[in-house]
Design a protein around this motif. Structure first.
Motif, PDB file in Angstrom:
ATOM      1  N   GLN A  20      77.428  50.515  47.482  1.00  0.00           N
ATOM      2  CA  GLN A  20      77.351  51.494  46.417  1.00  0.00           C
ATOM      3  C   GLN A  20      77.844  50.851  45.134  1.00  0.00           C
ATOM      4  O   GLN A  20      78.950  50.310  45.075  1.00  0.00           O
ATOM      5  N   ASP A 251      82.414  56.572  49.369  1.00  0.00           N
ATOM      6  CA  ASP A 251      81.138  56.660  50.071  1.00  0.00           C
ATOM      7  C   ASP A 251      80.763  58.115  50.272  1.00  0.00           C
ATOM      8  O   ASP A 251      81.607  58.982  50.526  1.00  0.00           O
ATOM      9  N   ASN A 252      79.455  58.373  50.175  1.00  0.00           N
ATOM     10  CA  ASN A 252      78.972  59.735  50.361  1.00  0.00           C
ATOM     11  C   ASN A 252      79.178  60.181  51.806  1.00  0.00           C
ATOM     12  O   ASN A 252      78.981  59.415  52.750  1.00  0.00           O
ATOM     13  N   LYS A 255      75.368  63.956  55.275  1.00  0.00           N
ATOM     14  CA  LYS A 255      74.938  65.337  55.042  1.00  0.00           C
ATOM     15  C   LYS A 255      73.435  65.447  55.248  1.00  0.00           C
ATOM     16  O   LYS A 255      72.672  64.544  54.882  1.00  0.00           O
ATOM     17  N   ASN A 268      70.944  61.724  53.875  1.00  0.00           N
ATOM     18  CA  ASN A 268      71.367  60.502  53.203  1.00  0.00           C
ATOM     19  C   ASN A 268      71.581  59.382  54.218  1.00  0.00           C
ATOM     20  O   ASN A 268      71.469  59.575  55.429  1.00  0.00           O
ATOM     21  N   GLN A 269      71.908  58.207  53.708  1.00  0.00           N
ATOM     22  CA  GLN A 269      72.000  57.026  54.548  1.00  0.00           C
ATOM     23  C   GLN A 269      73.186  57.057  55.506  1.00  0.00           C
ATOM     24  O   GLN A 269      73.239  56.282  56.458  1.00  0.00           O
ATOM     25  N   LEU A 330      69.218  55.787  58.544  1.00  0.00           N
ATOM     26  CA  LEU A 330      68.380  56.966  58.370  1.00  0.00           C
ATOM     27  C   LEU A 330      67.010  56.754  58.978  1.00  0.00           C
ATOM     28  O   LEU A 330      66.427  57.666  59.572  1.00  0.00           O
TER      29      LEU A 330
END
Length: 367
Positions: A20, A251-252, A255, A268-269, A330
């Motif tokens: 990221q 980090d995301n 979700k 998302n990844q 993903l």
């Protein structure tokens, strides 16, 4: 050999790429007190080519027109009900940016309220724009700009884009300023757009590293208190440096967003799968009706009777049990679900069942 070298270089570039990229603080947060304010208003658009409101069905248009004429010194006889087709009642919306001063122009969005067919060629008459407190903050007037086109003749019509809403670039002028405060006393508050303790901690570290120790401290997972100069010019320079500092956001979280109305699914990844087995099959019931008429023979004394024949069929598609391995990408998740022929609507139920079983490592958000 050359292909092998190219593939090796591409693989090395992918592995070397950061997960990221760093972002500036201005992309992750806002300054408390620096915010826009929404304005709304009501007005009349004139000069339409017979495409305005039908005043018999929109009495407020006629009432507004009579009131406006009275304010301009035109007294209509009592009981007059003008039937005009070149006038339309509209709502006005605009956004008053932070630090806006009197005389600054604003863009205005004009939308039809009544049953006008088109606002093309119309001119908005002078109308006030008010804030949530009921005070007038801007005045709007000007020619409406539409991006659509339409025509009708002989009972046929064609239309491209929306004709009942348009914009007036720089169509409003600010008349009242909204006080904006860059913090109180020695401190300003930086507010993250999304609450995250990791990101808040990294923002604090970045500010303290660039501006000196004890300059910033986190109040919670969203709000960060920063010590800033008291002089207005120095404070602006200080904020300009702060908002351009680079920070690696957290980090995301994994979700999955599901739109139950359209069947859209976005992941998302960070979404991963634990080993599980999924069985998929469809059961469809089809009911058809064919109406016939029972016609008696001549002179038989019988009556013609309608007869309804129903045809009911039940079809069960073959269910398949598919073993899904642990997936870290993903693409693995999507590929595994596509192998069982699941449609977007089927995926809504499959993903919820996988989440309930603990196989899907992600948060489900249904919108």
């Amino acid at each position: 050999m050359r292909k092998l070298i190219v593939l090796s270089l591409l693989a090395a570039a992918v592995l070397a790429a950061p997960v990221q990229a760093a972002q500036r603080i201005k992309e992750l947060a806002t300054i408390q007190g620096v915010r826009p304010n929404q304005l709304v208003g009501y007005g009349l658009v004139v000069g339409l080519d017979g495409t305005g409101d039908q005043t018999t069905q929109t009495p407020f248009t006629t009432q507004s027109l009579v009131t406006m004429l009275n304010q301009l010194g035109v007294q209509l006889p009592a009981g007059t009900n003008p039937q005009l087709k070149n006038v339309a009642a509209v709502s006005l919306t605009a956004s008053l940016p932070a630090f806006a001063k009197p005389g600054q122009p604003l863009d205005v969005t004009v939308s039809s309220i009544g049953n006008a067919k088109s606002l093309r060629g119309g001119t908005l008459l002078l109308a006030p724009l008010k804030g949530a407190d009921g005070q007038i903050y801007a005045m709007a007037q000007g020619n409406i700009l539409l991006g659509g086109a339409g025509a009708s003749a002989g009972g046929s019509s064609a239309q491209v884009n929306q004709l009942n809403a348009g914009r007036i670039p720089a169509g409003a002028t600010v008349e009242r300023a909204v006080p904006s405060y860059l913090g109180q006393g020695d401190y300003i508050n930086v507010e993250l757009q999304q609450s995250d303790f990791t990101t808040a901690n990294r923002v604090v570290d970045a500010i303290n590293a660039a501006m000196g120790p004890e300059t910033a401290r986190a109040l919670d997972g969203r709000q960060i208190q920063v010590r800033a100069p008291l002089d207005s010019n120095e404070r602006v320079q200080f904020l300009a440096r702060v908002e351009n500092l680079a920070v690696d956001p957290a980090d995301n979280a994994a979700k999955v967003v599901i739109n139950a109305r359209t069947g859209s699914i976005v992941m998302n990844q960070a979404v991963t799968l634990e080993p599980c087995a999924v069985a998929h099959g469809n059961l469809s019931v089809s009911v058809g009706a064919k109406n016939d008429v029972s016609q008696p023979n001549a002179l038989s004394g019988g009556q013609t009777t309608p007869v309804q024949n129903a045809d009911i069929s039940i079809k069960a598609d073959q269910g398949r049990l598919v073993q899904l391995q642990r997936g870290a990408k993903l693409a693995d998740v999507v590929k595994a679900l596509n192998t069982i022929g699941a449609t977007p609507q089927d995926l809504l139920s499959i993903l919820q069942a996988m989440k309930a079983s603990g196989a899907l490592r992600a948060d489900l958000e249904i919108i």
